[in-house]
Scaffold this active site. Structure first.
Site, short mmCIF file in Angstrom:
data_model
loop_
_atom_site.label_atom_id
_atom_site.label_comp_id
_atom_site.label_asym_id
_atom_site.label_seq_id
_atom_site.Cartn_x
_atom_site.Cartn_y
_atom_site.Cartn_z
N LYS A 174 0.88 -1.18 0.00
CA LYS A 174 0.00 0.00 0.00
C LYS A 174 0.91 1.22 0.00
O LYS A 174 1.39 1.66 1.04
CB LYS A 174 -0.89 -0.01 1.25
CG LYS A 174 -2.25 0.60 1.08
CD LYS A 174 -2.38 2.09 0.98
CE LYS A 174 -1.87 2.96 2.06
NZ LYS A 174 -1.73 4.36 1.57
N GLU A 177 -1.06 7.28 -0.85
CA GLU A 177 -2.14 7.64 -1.78
C GLU A 177 -1.73 8.78 -2.71
O GLU A 177 -2.32 9.00 -3.74
CB GLU A 177 -3.42 8.00 -1.02
CG GLU A 177 -3.30 9.11 0.02
CD GLU A 177 -2.77 8.63 1.38
OE1 GLU A 177 -2.02 7.63 1.43
OE2 GLU A 177 -3.11 9.27 2.38
N GLY A 227 7.00 5.71 7.60
CA GLY A 227 6.17 6.92 7.57
C GLY A 227 6.35 7.69 8.85
O GLY A 227 7.41 7.63 9.48
N GLY A 228 5.30 8.38 9.26
CA GLY A 228 5.40 9.27 10.41
C GLY A 228 5.24 8.54 11.74
O GLY A 228 4.66 7.45 11.81
N THR A 231 1.52 7.79 12.87
CA THR A 231 0.92 6.65 12.16
C THR A 231 1.59 5.35 12.60
O THR A 231 0.92 4.32 12.75
CB THR A 231 1.06 6.83 10.64
OG1 THR A 231 0.54 8.12 10.29
CG2 THR A 231 0.29 5.78 9.87
N GLY A 232 2.89 5.40 12.84
CA GLY A 232 3.62 4.20 13.30
C GLY A 232 3.05 3.67 14.61
O GLY A 232 2.90 2.46 14.79
N GLU A 249 9.84 2.20 10.40
CA GLU A 249 10.87 3.22 10.16
C GLU A 249 10.15 4.56 10.19
O GLU A 249 9.36 4.86 9.30
CB GLU A 249 11.58 2.98 8.81
CG GLU A 249 12.97 3.59 8.78
CD GLU A 249 12.99 5.02 8.28
OE1 GLU A 249 12.35 5.89 8.92
OE2 GLU A 249 13.64 5.27 7.25
N GLU A 383 10.20 16.45 14.22
CA GLU A 383 10.64 16.35 12.83
C GLU A 383 9.84 17.36 12.00
O GLU A 383 8.63 17.41 12.08
CB GLU A 383 10.37 14.93 12.32
CG GLU A 383 10.90 14.67 10.93
CD GLU A 383 10.62 13.24 10.46
OE1 GLU A 383 9.47 12.80 10.55
OE2 GLU A 383 11.56 12.60 9.99
O1 TXE Z 1 2.69 10.18 6.72
P1 TXE Z 1 1.94 8.85 7.12
P2 TXE Z 1 2.17 11.63 6.39
C1 TXE Z 1 6.83 11.94 8.61
C2 TXE Z 1 7.05 13.41 8.35
C3 TXE Z 1 5.70 13.87 7.93
C4 TXE Z 1 4.82 13.03 8.82
C5 TXE Z 1 3.41 12.84 8.35
O2 TXE Z 1 7.44 14.06 9.53
O3 TXE Z 1 5.50 15.24 8.16
O4 TXE Z 1 5.46 11.78 8.84
O5 TXE Z 1 3.38 12.46 6.98
C6 TXE Z 1 -0.21 5.22 5.37
N1 TXE Z 1 -2.94 2.38 8.67
N2 TXE Z 1 7.22 11.08 7.50
O6 TXE Z 1 0.95 11.97 7.18
O7 TXE Z 1 0.52 9.08 7.51
C7 TXE Z 1 -0.32 6.33 4.35
O8 TXE Z 1 -1.42 6.13 3.50
C8 TXE Z 1 -2.13 2.01 7.68
C9 TXE Z 1 8.46 10.38 7.68
O9 TXE Z 1 2.10 11.79 4.94
O10 TXE Z 1 2.81 8.21 8.10
C10 TXE Z 1 1.03 6.21 3.67
O11 TXE Z 1 1.01 5.11 2.77
N3 TXE Z 1 -1.48 2.88 6.88
C11 TXE Z 1 8.71 9.40 6.66
C12 TXE Z 1 1.96 5.88 4.83
O12 TXE Z 1 1.11 5.39 5.86
C13 TXE Z 1 -1.64 4.19 7.13
C14 TXE Z 1 8.09 9.48 5.35
C15 TXE Z 1 2.78 7.03 5.36
O13 TXE Z 1 1.92 8.07 5.72
C16 TXE Z 1 -2.47 4.66 8.17
C17 TXE Z 1 6.85 10.20 5.32
C18 TXE Z 1 -3.14 3.68 8.96
N4 TXE Z 1 -3.94 4.02 9.98
C19 TXE Z 1 6.47 10.99 6.37
N5 TXE Z 1 -2.42 6.01 8.17
C20 TXE Z 1 9.94 8.58 6.74
N6 TXE Z 1 10.13 7.79 7.79
O14 TXE Z 1 10.74 8.61 5.82
C21 TXE Z 1 -1.60 6.40 7.16
N7 TXE Z 1 -1.13 5.30 6.52
#
Ligand code: TXE
Length: 492
Positions: A174, A177, A227-228, A231-232, A249, A383
Site C-alpha cells: 500500500k 495515496e 512513515g510518520g 501513524t507508526g 521506520e 521532525e
Molecule cells: O505520513 P503517514 P504523512 C513523517 C514526516 C511527515 C509526517 C506525516 O514528519 O510530516 O510523517 O506524513 C499510510 N494504517 N514522515 O501523514 O501518515 C499512508 O497512506 C495504515 C516520515 O504523509 O505516516 C502512507 O502510505 N497505513 C517518513 C503511509 O502510511 C496508514 C516518510 C505514510 O503516511 C495509516 C513520510 C493507517 N492508519 C512521512 N495512516 C519517513 N520515515 O521517511 C496512514 N497510513
C-alpha cells in the site's frame, strides 16, 4: 473506470468505484487518475496473498530460483529506468536527476537481495549428542503488509518488496495515496518476470481505509511500515491485537555535528545537502546542525549565503537545485513549524517563504535556517520534514554528544572532524542507527538501515533486512530413538 489495483494477478477497480486524481506538486498538473481503494479491496488482496502463500508455489520455490527472478527484476528496472524516473518525478515533484538516482538504487537493492537469497541455506547446530541432528531452517514469515510513504515512493517500497520476495513471502503493498504510479509500474515488472499471481498485490487509497487492514487482519503475518511517528504508533497498536511481526521506520531528528577542525568547505557543502536535499523530505535529513561555537559565525554566515542561492524549480527544470514539498497540507505544516520556532525564540536567518511568480502553482518552500535554537524548542524536538535546518552550538566533545543524543528519535547522525580518534569516539557514543563520519546521506543496500528509540523497530537492508522477513525454525531429529524411562512403567 480506472483499474489500478493489482489483486491476484489482475488489474481491478476499487469496489466502491471511487477514484483519485494525482497532481504534480510542482505545478498542479494532472498526472493520472487512479482507483481509490478501501477496506474491502485490501481484504480481497490479503486473501489473494494468503492463498498464494498457503497453497501456491512461491514459498516452496528454491531460494536461488527466487533470487534469479529478483536479478531479472533489477535488469528490467534498469531497462525501464527513464520511464520509472519520470513517473516518480511527476508524482513527487522531485528533480528528474534525483529520481534517476533513486531508480538506480532500487535496481541495486533488487540485485543485492537476488544474490543474497540463494546464499542462506540454514544452519547446522551441534546438539552435543551424536544421536541428534539439529538444524535451523529460515522460512518465510507469510503474508506481509507493506506500507510505504511519498518521499521516496518506490525506493522505500523496494526495501520491503525485495527482501520479502527473496525470503519467499507474499505481500500486499500500500503505497502513499499521493504517489502510486511507480508501484503500479513495479507490478508490471514483477508480472513480466514471472512472479506468480497472488504473490505481489497492490492496493491504493488512504491509510486509515486501504492501509489499516494490513495491520489489523489476522491473515497478515507481518506489517512493515515507513512513515510518520504518529501513524507508526497507530499501526503498532493495531498489530498488537494479532501479535503480528512489526517493522517500523519512523523518521528522525538527525544531528549533524561539525567540529572546528572539520574540513570547512566539505562540511559546509554537506551541511547544505544534509538539510536541503529533496527539500528536507528525507527521514535522515540533517535538520539539526550542531556546530562548535568557535566557528559558529563564519560557518552559519556561509550556510545562509549558500542557502539563499538554492534555486527551486520543477522536475524537468535543469536550472533547479531542489523541488517543491509534496502537498499544500504539508507546506502548511512546515510553515506552522517555522512560525512556532520563531515564536519560541529561533532567529530566522533566511527562508520561511513560499515560491512566487512561476512557482506559485507549486508547493515550494524556500530553504530556511533557524539560528540560536535551544534544547526543548519544538523545532529541535519535532521532525519538520521540510527544508529547515536549526543551529545549536557546543564547546566540548561531551556536550556535542549530549546534544546529538538529545532526541527521542535515533535514525542518523553526521560527525565532521579531521581527528580520526575523536570521530570514532563520538560515533561510538551517538545513539543513532547510522553515523556518517565526514559525509552525510550515503547508504548501502548491504548495510543495515533503521533507528534507535522512536525512530522505529527493526532494520531494513543488509542481511538483517532479509532476516526481518524470515522465521527461524529449529528442526531437531533424534536418529536413535530410545526409551527415556522418565516415567516408570507402573500398573495404573
Ligand atoms: O505520513 P503517514 P504523512 C513523517 C514526516 C511527515 C509526517 C506525516 O514528519 O510530516 O510523517 O506524513 C499510510 N494504517 N514522515 O501523514 O501518515 C499512508 O497512506 C495504515 C516520515 O504523509 O505516516 C502512507 O502510505 N497505513 C517518513 C503511509 O502510511 C496508514 C516518510 C505514510 O503516511 C495509516 C513520510 C493507517 N492508519 C512521512 N495512516 C519517513 N520515515 O521517511 C496512514 N497510513
Amino acid at each position: 473506470m480506472s483499474q489500478t489495483l493489482f489483486i491476484d494477478g489482475r488489474w481491478e477497480a476499487a469496489k466502491s468505484g471511487a477514484v483519485r486524481e494525482i497532481r504534480c506538486p510542482a505545478d498542479g498538473a494532472l498526472v493520472g487518475v487512479v482507483s481509490e481503494g478501501g477496506r474491502d479491496d485490501t481484504e480481497r488482496a490479503i486473501q489473494a496473498a494468503r492463498r498464494a502463500f498457503d497453497d501456491g508455489p512461491w514459498p516452496r520455490t528454491p531460494a536461488p530460483e527466487r533470487g534469479d527472478l529478483l536479478l531479472r527484476v533489477a535488469a528490467a528496472l534498469r531497462e525501464r529506468s527513464e520511464e520509472f524516473a519520470r513517473a516518480e518525478s511527476l508524482d513527487t515533484g522531485k528533480r528528474i536527476v534525483e529520481s534517476r538516482i533513486d531508480m538506480s538504487d532500487i535496481a541495486n537493492c533488487f540485485d543485492y537481495y537476488g544474490k543474497l537469497a540463494g546464499l542462506e541455506a540454514g544452519r547446522l547446530v551441534d546438539a552435543g549428542d551424536a544421536s541428534v541432528v539439529s538444524r535451523i531452517a529460515y522460512e518465510p514469515v507469510g503474508v506481509c503488509g507493506l506500507i510505504s510513504p511519498w518521499n521516496y515512493p518506490l525506493l522505500q517500497a523496494a526495501w520491503k518488496v525485495a527482501p520479502a520476495l527473496a525470503a519467499g513471502n507474499t505481500f500486499v503493498l500500500k503505497p502513499s495515496e499521493l504517489t502510486p504510479h511507480t508501484a503500479m509500474l513495479l507490478m508490471e515488472v514483477l508480472t513480466d518476470v514471472g512472479v506468480p499471481a497472488g504473490v505481489a498485490n497492490l492496493v491504493l487509497g488512504p491509510g486509515p481505509e486501504a492501509g489499516a487492514p494490513l495491520s489489523e487482519s489476522p491473515d497478515v503475518d507481518l506489517v512493515s511500515f515507513t512513515g510518520g511517528l504518529h501513524t507508526g504508533r497507530v499501526i503498532a497498536a493495531a498489530a498488537a491485537s494479532t501479535v503480528k511481526k512489526v517493522a517500523l521506520e519512523l523518521g528522525g531528528k538527525n544531528p549533524n555535528v561539525v567540529f572546528a577542525d572539520a574540513e570547512f568547505d566539505a562540511a559546509l557543502d554537506n551541511a547544505l545537502n544534509a538539510a536541503f536535499v529533496h527539500s528536507g523530505q528525507v527521514c535522515s535529513a540533517g535538520a539539526r546542525l550542531v556546530v562548535e561555537e568557535s566557528i559558529h559565525d563564519v560557518f552559519v554566515d556561509e550556510l545562509v549565503r549558500r542557502a539563499k542561492g538554492i534555486r527551486m524549480g520543477g522536475p524537468f527544470d535543469d536550472s533547479a537545485d531542489t523541488g517543491p514539498l509534496i502537498s499544500a497540507a504539508h507546506r502548511d505544516k512546515v510553515t506552522e513549524y517555522v512560525r512556532r520556532g520563531v515564536e519560541e525564540g529561533a532567529i530566522l536567518r533566511c527562508g520561511g517563504t513560499w515560491g512566487e511568480g512561476d512557482l506559485a502553482d507549486g508547493f515550494y518552500y524556500a530553504p530556511t535556517v533557524l539560528d540560536g535554537v535551544r534544547s526543548g524548542m519544538s523545532v529541535v524536538v519535532d521532525e519538520g520534514f521540510g527544508p529547515v535546518v536549526t543551529v545549536e552550538t557546543f564547546t566540548t566533545e561531551d556536550e556535542a554528544v549530549r546534544i546529538g543524543n538529545d532526541t527521542r528519535y535515533g535514525l542518523a547522525a553526521g560527525v565532521w572532524t579531521q581527528d580520526a580518534g575523536k570521530a570514532q569516539r563520538v560515533a561510538q557514543r551517538l545513539r543513532h542507527g547510522t553515523v556518517w563520519i565526514n559525509d552525510f546521506h550515503p547508504y548501502l543496500p548491504q548495510a543495515e538501515w533503521g533507528g534507535f528509540g522512536e525512530s522505529g523497530i527493526g532494520r531494513e537492508l543488509g542481511p538483517t533486512g532479509l532476516a526481518e522477513y524470515q522465521e527461524a525454525k529449529h528442526i531437531y531429529q533424534n536418529i536413535k530413538p530410545q526409551v527415556t524411562g522418565w516415567f516408570p512403567d507402573r500398573e495404573g
